[in-house]
Design a protein around this motif. Sequence first.
Motif, short mmCIF file in Angstrom:
data_model
loop_
_atom_site.label_atom_id
_atom_site.label_comp_id
_atom_site.label_asym_id
_atom_site.label_seq_id
_atom_site.Cartn_x
_atom_site.Cartn_y
_atom_site.Cartn_z
N THR A 150 -3.84 -38.88 0.76
CA THR A 150 -3.00 -37.73 1.07
C THR A 150 -3.80 -36.67 1.80
OG1 THR A 150 -1.64 -38.13 -0.89
CG2 THR A 150 -1.54 -35.92 0.07
N ILE A 151 -3.18 -36.07 2.80
CA ILE A 151 -3.78 -34.95 3.53
C ILE A 151 -2.91 -33.72 3.30
CG2 ILE A 151 -4.48 -34.06 5.79
CD1 ILE A 151 -4.62 -37.01 6.73
N ILE A 152 -3.54 -32.63 2.91
CA ILE A 152 -2.84 -31.36 2.72
C ILE A 152 -3.34 -30.37 3.76
CG2 ILE A 152 -2.48 -29.40 1.16
CD1 ILE A 152 -2.83 -31.35 -1.19
N LEU A 153 -2.42 -29.80 4.52
CA LEU A 153 -2.74 -28.77 5.51
C LEU A 153 -2.23 -27.45 4.95
CD1 LEU A 153 -1.48 -30.62 8.73
CD2 LEU A 153 -3.70 -30.83 7.61
N THR A 154 -3.12 -26.49 4.74
CA THR A 154 -2.69 -25.25 4.13
C THR A 154 -3.61 -24.10 4.52
OG1 THR A 154 -1.96 -24.27 2.03
CG2 THR A 154 -4.01 -25.55 1.99
N THR A 160 -0.45 -12.88 5.75
CA THR A 160 0.74 -13.70 5.53
C THR A 160 0.64 -14.33 4.15
OG1 THR A 160 0.95 -14.19 7.89
CG2 THR A 160 2.11 -15.65 6.36
N GLU A 161 1.57 -13.99 3.26
CA GLU A 161 1.55 -14.51 1.89
C GLU A 161 1.92 -16.00 1.87
OE1 GLU A 161 0.79 -13.19 -1.15
OE2 GLU A 161 -0.01 -11.43 -0.08
N VAL A 162 1.24 -16.74 1.00
CA VAL A 162 1.59 -18.13 0.75
C VAL A 162 2.52 -18.18 -0.45
CG1 VAL A 162 0.67 -20.37 0.01
CG2 VAL A 162 -0.55 -19.03 1.74
N PRO A 163 3.61 -18.95 -0.40
CA PRO A 163 4.51 -19.03 -1.55
C PRO A 163 3.75 -19.43 -2.82
CG PRO A 163 5.50 -20.10 0.35
CD PRO A 163 4.09 -19.76 0.74
N ALA A 164 4.19 -18.89 -3.95
CA ALA A 164 3.51 -19.13 -5.23
C ALA A 164 3.39 -20.62 -5.54
CB ALA A 164 4.24 -18.41 -6.35
N THR A 165 4.39 -21.39 -5.15
CA THR A 165 4.36 -22.84 -5.43
C THR A 165 3.32 -23.57 -4.58
OG1 THR A 165 6.17 -23.11 -3.84
CG2 THR A 165 6.75 -22.96 -6.17
N GLU A 166 2.79 -22.90 -3.54
CA GLU A 166 1.79 -23.51 -2.67
C GLU A 166 0.42 -22.86 -2.84
OE1 GLU A 166 3.27 -23.46 1.35
OE2 GLU A 166 5.30 -23.99 0.69
N GLU A 167 0.22 -22.19 -3.96
CA GLU A 167 -1.05 -21.52 -4.22
C GLU A 167 -2.20 -22.53 -4.15
OE1 GLU A 167 -3.30 -21.31 -6.98
OE2 GLU A 167 -4.28 -19.54 -6.12
N LEU A 168 -3.34 -22.13 -3.61
CA LEU A 168 -4.42 -23.05 -3.28
C LEU A 168 -4.91 -23.85 -4.48
CD1 LEU A 168 -6.27 -24.22 -1.15
CD2 LEU A 168 -7.82 -22.28 -1.48
N ALA A 169 -5.07 -23.21 -5.62
CA ALA A 169 -5.54 -23.94 -6.80
C ALA A 169 -4.56 -25.03 -7.21
CB ALA A 169 -5.77 -22.97 -7.96
N THR A 170 -3.27 -24.77 -7.02
CA THR A 170 -2.25 -25.77 -7.34
C THR A 170 -2.37 -26.99 -6.43
OG1 THR A 170 -0.72 -24.05 -8.07
CG2 THR A 170 0.24 -26.19 -7.53
N LEU A 171 -2.58 -26.74 -5.15
CA LEU A 171 -2.74 -27.84 -4.20
C LEU A 171 -4.06 -28.58 -4.41
CD1 LEU A 171 -1.41 -26.14 -0.94
CD2 LEU A 171 -0.17 -27.63 -2.52
N ALA A 172 -5.10 -27.85 -4.78
CA ALA A 172 -6.41 -28.46 -5.01
C ALA A 172 -6.37 -29.44 -6.17
CB ALA A 172 -7.45 -27.37 -5.26
N ALA A 173 -5.44 -29.27 -7.08
CA ALA A 173 -5.33 -30.16 -8.24
C ALA A 173 -5.11 -31.61 -7.82
CB ALA A 173 -4.19 -29.69 -9.15
N HIS A 197 -10.78 -27.53 -9.32
CA HIS A 197 -10.35 -28.93 -9.39
C HIS A 197 -11.29 -29.92 -8.68
CE1 HIS A 197 -6.55 -27.86 -11.27
NE2 HIS A 197 -6.44 -26.87 -10.39
N TYR A 198 -11.98 -29.48 -7.64
CA TYR A 198 -12.95 -30.35 -6.98
C TYR A 198 -14.32 -30.13 -7.61
CZ TYR A 198 -9.64 -31.02 -3.05
OH TYR A 198 -8.55 -31.33 -2.26
N SER A 199 -15.15 -31.16 -7.62
CA SER A 199 -16.51 -31.01 -8.16
C SER A 199 -17.36 -30.20 -7.20
CB SER A 199 -17.14 -32.39 -8.37
OG SER A 199 -17.47 -32.98 -7.12
N VAL A 200 -18.44 -29.62 -7.71
CA VAL A 200 -19.32 -28.78 -6.88
C VAL A 200 -19.96 -29.59 -5.76
CG1 VAL A 200 -19.81 -27.12 -8.70
CG2 VAL A 200 -21.28 -29.13 -8.44
N GLU A 201 -20.09 -30.92 -5.96
CA GLU A 201 -20.73 -31.77 -4.94
C GLU A 201 -19.77 -32.22 -3.85
OE1 GLU A 201 -20.72 -32.72 -8.19
OE2 GLU A 201 -22.72 -32.07 -8.84
#
Length: 267
Positions: A150-154, A160-173, A197-201
């Motif tokens: 899957t590729i996420i473009l965000t 410009t506000e991002v909708p709450a449902t597209e918050e970065l931490a939610t997508l990073a999950a 959600h992503y590892s430090v490496e």
Amino acid sequence: MRESTILFKEEKKLMPVEPAVYIVGAGPGDPELLTVKAQKLLSSADAILFADSLVPQQMLQLCRDDAEIIRTANKTLEEILPIMVERVRSQKSVVRLHSGDPSLYSAIHEQMNLLAEANIPFEVIPGISAFQAAAAKLKLELTVPGLVQTIILTRISGRTEVPATEELATLAAHQASLCLYLSARHVEQAQAKLLEHYSVETPVAICYRLGWSDERIVVVPLNQMAECTHKEKLIRTTLYVISPALSQTTGRSRLYHPEHSHLFRHS
């Protein structure tokens, strides 16, 4: 003058462009990544309106010598729209040249609505987006079987506000291949949300002005993303690619596997 420029200028005599607005994706910066259709339109149009802060001057080498060139970086839509409407009503063809691909962060939605209200014909011509150019430069497939599909473009919220449902931490999950646009000014916040959600490496490709003469690409671990951005003094025209695919992997697609049968080949 490039050979392609001469070719398209000659073709223009055989293929006149209808009076209309042509919203053309210029790609990330390299003129050679323009589509053939984009080149033909640039070489034929009567007027070119281009975002000069984001589209390199070299693109204009394809234009007719007598084409009207209008820079728009210092203009609002209220100033740009009447220019396009007047030229088309005067039976002229207009290219509205945007960076990247018009379907991503190009603000064409409101332009198309207003052109339609004014009964001005328009057409959209796609372009290469920065995430595609980045993957090509990195010699990278962003969808590796068994690793990421899957590729996420965000982007992160800013002016410009991002909708709450597209918050970065939610997508990073999803831990997908995540391509982050328009976020260099908020890189600390972006890094913190990604690290939830992503590892430090996890490798991050920091891609600055892809396709331009001063292009820079640096790959660092996710926990160094903000530090590297500040060190390189990047505040705009920067794309981040966060992906497990940047790590060395041995995943293989079934498509060309000798044990895989399909309509055109039997195992």
